[in-house]
Scaffold this motif. Structure first.
Motif, PDB file in Angstrom:
ATOM      1  N   ILE A   1      59.346  23.156  34.693  1.00  0.00           N
ATOM      2  CA  ILE A   1      58.897  24.623  34.933  1.00  0.00           C
ATOM      3  C   ILE A   1      58.580  25.278  33.301  1.00  0.00           C
ATOM      4  O   ILE A   1      58.001  26.512  33.681  1.00  0.00           O
ATOM      5  N   VAL A   2      58.728  24.379  31.790  1.00  0.00           N
ATOM      6  CA  VAL A   2      57.788  25.068  31.187  1.00  0.00           C
ATOM      7  C   VAL A   2      56.479  24.430  31.797  1.00  0.00           C
ATOM      8  O   VAL A   2      55.452  25.758  30.873  1.00  0.00           O
ATOM      9  N   ALA A   3      56.205  24.122  31.449  1.00  0.00           N
ATOM     10  CA  ALA A   3      54.311  24.039  32.098  1.00  0.00           C
ATOM     11  C   ALA A   3      53.625  24.801  33.000  1.00  0.00           C
ATOM     12  O   ALA A   3      52.988  24.843  32.618  1.00  0.00           O
ATOM     13  N   ILE A   4      54.547  24.989  34.078  1.00  0.00           N
ATOM     14  CA  ILE A   4      53.801  25.930  34.449  1.00  0.00           C
ATOM     15  C   ILE A   4      54.287  27.292  34.793  1.00  0.00           C
ATOM     16  O   ILE A   4      53.138  27.828  35.113  1.00  0.00           O
ATOM     17  N   GLU A   5      55.151  27.466  34.404  1.00  0.00           N
ATOM     18  CA  GLU A   5      55.693  28.752  34.459  1.00  0.00           C
ATOM     19  C   GLU A   5      55.564  29.212  32.251  1.00  0.00           C
ATOM     20  O   GLU A   5      55.108  30.386  32.223  1.00  0.00           O
ATOM     21  N   ASP A   6      55.426  28.741  31.524  1.00  0.00           N
ATOM     22  CA  ASP A   6      55.681  29.602  30.363  1.00  0.00           C
ATOM     23  C   ASP A   6      55.454  28.528  28.820  1.00  0.00           C
ATOM     24  O   ASP A   6      56.176  27.823  28.634  1.00  0.00           O
TER      25      ASP A   6
ATOM     26  N   LEU B   1      59.494  32.449  30.153  1.00  0.00           N
ATOM     27  CA  LEU B   1      61.257  32.787  30.682  1.00  0.00           C
ATOM     28  C   LEU B   1      61.780  33.295  30.453  1.00  0.00           C
ATOM     29  O   LEU B   1      62.974  33.509  31.309  1.00  0.00           O
ATOM     30  N   THR B   2      62.249  33.634  29.056  1.00  0.00           N
ATOM     31  CA  THR B   2      63.283  34.540  29.144  1.00  0.00           C
ATOM     32  C   THR B   2      62.808  36.584  30.020  1.00  0.00           C
ATOM     33  O   THR B   2      63.960  36.680  30.447  1.00  0.00           O
TER      34      THR B   2
ATOM     35  N   MET C   1      57.998  19.715  42.575  1.00  0.00           N
ATOM     36  CA  MET C   1      57.409  20.314  43.584  1.00  0.00           C
ATOM     37  C   MET C   1      58.650  21.997  43.442  1.00  0.00           C
ATOM     38  O   MET C   1      57.800  23.508  43.685  1.00  0.00           O
ATOM     39  N   LEU C   2      59.376  21.889  43.164  1.00  0.00           N
ATOM     40  CA  LEU C   2      60.388  23.076  42.629  1.00  0.00           C
ATOM     41  C   LEU C   2      59.933  24.353  41.702  1.00  0.00           C
ATOM     42  O   LEU C   2      60.328  24.646  42.301  1.00  0.00           O
ATOM     43  N   ALA C   3      59.426  23.335  40.414  1.00  0.00           N
ATOM     44  CA  ALA C   3      58.924  24.633  39.933  1.00  0.00           C
ATOM     45  C   ALA C   3      57.885  25.374  40.441  1.00  0.00           C
ATOM     46  O   ALA C   3      57.196  26.140  40.196  1.00  0.00           O
ATOM     47  N   GLY C   4      56.773  24.966  41.548  1.00  0.00           N
ATOM     48  CA  GLY C   4      55.831  25.046  42.029  1.00  0.00           C
ATOM     49  C   GLY C   4      56.328  26.169  42.573  1.00  0.00           C
ATOM     50  O   GLY C   4      55.383  27.034  43.159  1.00  0.00           O
ATOM     51  N   MET C   5      57.887  26.086  43.765  1.00  0.00           N
ATOM     52  CA  MET C   5      58.039  27.312  44.133  1.00  0.00           C
ATOM     53  C   MET C   5      58.674  28.162  43.535  1.00  0.00           C
ATOM     54  O   MET C   5      58.186  29.547  44.148  1.00  0.00           O
ATOM     55  N   VAL C   6      58.358  28.351  42.741  1.00  0.00           N
ATOM     56  CA  VAL C   6      58.807  29.522  41.579  1.00  0.00           C
ATOM     57  C   VAL C   6      58.064  30.450  42.145  1.00  0.00           C
ATOM     58  O   VAL C   6      58.440  31.928  42.328  1.00  0.00           O
TER      59      VAL C   6
END
Length: 753
Positions: A90-95, A128-129, A217-222
């Protein structure tokens, strides 16, 4: 640059930009400030505190889940319950700068202002915050669709508020705590809120066991849970997953070889997904028990709304093996789709301090498909209106023993057609021929109606009603309409001698609890379906409950158990059913049948368990039931408590008690075997009330009085129960006298016209 300086700079810059793009030049910044304040009023304390709705789990007595309750399918988990792979993805793809920079990204806000103000695509917050704040506002703070829309509207006021709260979070919580909160709140499609629900829904696993491709996969769905839905759009989901994996590789979270293996792995998601059924309908055969638990908790102060969001764990008293045996028994006797015939069974464990409910079942399935015989009406718990027949003779017998009678006392058995003086016009019939007198024990086993109506003439009706309530029939005291009288009040007011024949609405659970009261040496406790309740933090929640009380003296209850012990023996009304089941346990039992066989009942207790089965026509227009395999609706019924209801009980309890020792019934007490001193009752009809009262008290009796309109002189005794003359009663028994008011009711007015 400090947080306050950074936020102030962003606010000023954003205000200048918007003033020229999206807002009137004059007053623009003031309006932005108002928007920010307005948006922050309600949800800021919540987002800072981190409270989130989560599922409540209802379990059986071993802790195995039987139902889930939720508004949002979310399970709150700690940081150590989330795999490192998930956090890295999640950190890699979002922030990617999450751990090194502030919770506020000034560039993203300015970019959002420029894009949104010029009609470009909507730009979200980048840290992310900030995303946590936005997700919290949308999925937790917002309670209506309108509030959700407001929480996601593309306004600078909202973005400035997100930035301000994000800065507060960044300076009050660790990065790991913020990341954990985010992973608990984020929506990941298919009714999955948070990573725990998503891990279960898509992979049937827990978040601490997520692999690299699963986490990716879950992180990509965000970014878009619908566009990257792995069920409806597997190719898009795979492509997006692989982008996340590549970002993890670039940031050194995984090696090139791990990335290649993860990208080559299949999605591993197959329909149907592993979502949780919501509510008692998803509990299957335990649905009736689940429904009772929710009603019980609601009355105890935990509302359904609290349960659906509070993350409670409710451990019940339901025994899975007992439920299975009970369900098999009701279905074997009456198939679930059999028209007009419901078979219910409740099982309660006796005890001195609690009466745990072991099983609640019906042949009907718990659900919404009426074509399959399903219903959500709580059949084993709610009083059914057709009555439980002669099982109510238990209460008349207990009242008789309380008044000094004994189970070996010989009581009269008038022939069919007996007209009791208790209720004018009430004529009693027997189903069969009986000798003119029987011991109370034999009368309980053979169940002649006239004997127990005659016994009521000795006990009085009101004491029998009070005894029924004390022993467990508490629903009799509830008003039948708002502000109206209860059934108990009506029976007493109308002096209904038919009460001992079980014509009142009766709950299978309450009837089973009557047996548990006897098996608990006369101690009544409310039927209890709860072992424990803990809140979302694991702290115990106190559930208030009505205190147990001694309904009847212990020796009386123990002796009455023996008084009811011949029902399964030769000559008893359930003997055939007991023999067919191979029943070999000493048992206190009583059958019951309504006059037209629209319902039949059976209640029985051993020292270990008590149970009650009621079979009845559950249609809106009840008809008689004919015994058979299976029973059917018919015109002239012959259903009896000794056939289908007793067969249900013996089949179920043979299995439920199969591994337990055969225990004897408790010892009897001579006081309740042979009874007290029997005295002749003086005949006081026609005497002044003072003289009659004095004579009866001198003879050793207690006296109660009431009055009716009559031509007899005021204060003259015009009715007496039990009757005087040749009648006898137990020393200390209550004699009811009725006196005249000396008034005659006015005749009705002549019809007009």
């Amino acid at each position: 640059m400090t947080a306050k300086v950074r936020l102030l700079a962003v606010t000023v810059l954003a205000g200048i930009l918007v003033a020229g793009i999206a807002f009137p030049l004059v007053g623009g910044i003031g309006l932005l400030s108002n928007q920010a304040v307005e948006g922050a009023q309600d949800s800021t304390p919540g987002v800072l505190g981190g409270d989130m709705p989560s599922i409540t789990t209802v379990t059986d007595d071993s802790g195995a889940p039987l139902a889930y309750l939720y508004d949002q399918n979310r399970q709150i988990v700690r940081s150590d319950q989330i795999a490192v792979t998930m956090k890295a993805a999640i950190v890699a793809i979002e922030d990617r700068r999450f751990f090194s920079e502030s919770g506020l990204d000034p560039r993203s806000i300015v970019r959002a202002v420029l894009n949104n103000g010029s009609g470009g695509s909507t730009q979200g917050a980048s840290t992310l915050t900030e995303q946590y704040v936005k997700n919290y506002d949308e999925y937790v703070a917002a309670k209506t669709p309108a509030e959700q829309l407001k929480a996601t509207e593309a306004t600078l006021g909202r973005k400035l508020r997100e930035a301000r709260v994000a800065e507060q979070l960044d300076h009050s919580l660790s990065k790991d705590e913020i990341l954990t909160r985010y992973l608990n709140v984020v929506y990941l499609g298919n009714q999955s809120f948070g990573v725990a629900a998503a891990a279960r829904t898509y992979f049937n696993t827990t978040p601490d066991r997520l692999t690299v491709p699963q986490a990716a996969m879950l992180a990509g769905m965000v970014q878009s849970p619908s566009a990257y839905d792995p069920v409806n759009h597997p190719q898009a989901a795979t492509g997006r997953r692989n982008v996340v994996i590549d970002q993890m590789r670039q940031q050194g979270e995984i090696s090139p070889q791990q990335a290649a293996e993860a990208q080559a792995a299949p999605l591993g998601v197959q329909a149907p997904l592993h979502g949780l059924s919501n509510g008692c309908v998803g509990a299957g055969d335990a649905g009736f028990f689940c429904s009772y638990v929710l009603d019980y908790l609601d009355q105890a102060g935990i509302t359904p709304e609290q349960l659906r969001s509070g993350g409670y764990t409710v451990k019940t008293t339901m025994n899975r093996a007992a439920m299975t045996s009970a369900k098999q028994a009701v279905d074997a006797q009456v198939p679930p789709t059999q028209p007009h015939v419901a078979d219910t069974l409740a099982v309660v464990t006796p005890g001195a301090t609690s009466h745990p409910v072991t099983a609640l079942v019906a042949n009907r399935g718990y659900g919404l498909d009426a074509s399959q015989g399903q219903t959500t009406y709580d059949l084993p718990v709610q009083p059914e209106n057709l009555g439980a027949g002669s099982t109510y003779k238990i209460f008349t017998s207990a009242t008789y023993l309380m008044g000094g009678g004994g189970i070996s006392n010989i009581i009269p058995v008038p022939p069919s057609g007996y007209a009791s003086p208790l209720t004018p016009g009430f004529v009693v019939a027997n189903d069969g021929n009986y000798p003119g007198q029987l011991s109370l024990q034999d009368a309980l086993a053979q169940s002649p109606n006239t004997a127990f109506v005659k016994l009521e003439e000795t006990t009085g009706i009101a004491p029998v009603v009070d005894m029924a309530v004390k022993m467990g029939m508490t629903s009799l005291t509830k008003p039948t309409s708002p502000g109206g009288p209860s059934i108990a009040d009506t029976v007493k007011a109308q002096n209904q001698a038919s009460f001992t024949l079980g014509v009142a609405p009766t709950s299978p659970l309450e009837l089973a609890n009557v047996g548990a009261t006897l098996a608990s040496h006369g101690t009544w406790c409310p039927p209890n379906p709860i072992t424990s309740v803990t809140d979302a933090t694991g702290s115990p929640v106190t559930i208030p409950s009505t205190a147990c009380h001694q309904a009847v003296p212990g020796p009386l209850a123990d002796t009455l158990m023996t008084g009811m012990s011949k029902d399964d023996q030769p000559g008893g009304t359930s003997a055939a059913a007991a023999t067919a089941a191979g029943w070999n346990r000493p048992t206190a039992a009583k059958t019951g049948t309504t006059q037209t066989s629209e319902s039949g009942a059976f209640v029985a207790a051993t020292p270990q368990q008590s149970g009650a089965s009621i079979v009845f026509d559950d249609s809106s227009n009840p008809r008689p039931i004919c015994n058979g395999s299976p029973p059917t609706s018919c015109s002239t019924g012959n259903l009896f408590g000794g056939n289908t209801p007793a067969q249900t009980y013996y089949q179920a309890m043979t299995q439920i008690l199969g591994g337990q020792p055969v225990l004897p019934l408790p010892a009897t007490d001579p006081r309740y075997v042979t009874g007290g001193n029997r005295l002749s009752v003086p005949q006081e009809i026609g005497q002044p009330i003072d003289q009659a009262t004095s004579a009866l008290r001198d003879a050793g009796f207690v006296v109660t009085t009431s009055s009716v309109d009559s031509r007899a002189p005021a204060g003259t005794v015009v009715g007496q129960t039990p009757a005087g003359g040749s009648g006898q009663a137990i020393q200390g028994q209550t004699i009811s006298l009725v006196t005249s008011t000396g008034k005659v009711a006015a005749p009705p007015a002549a019809p007009s016209g």
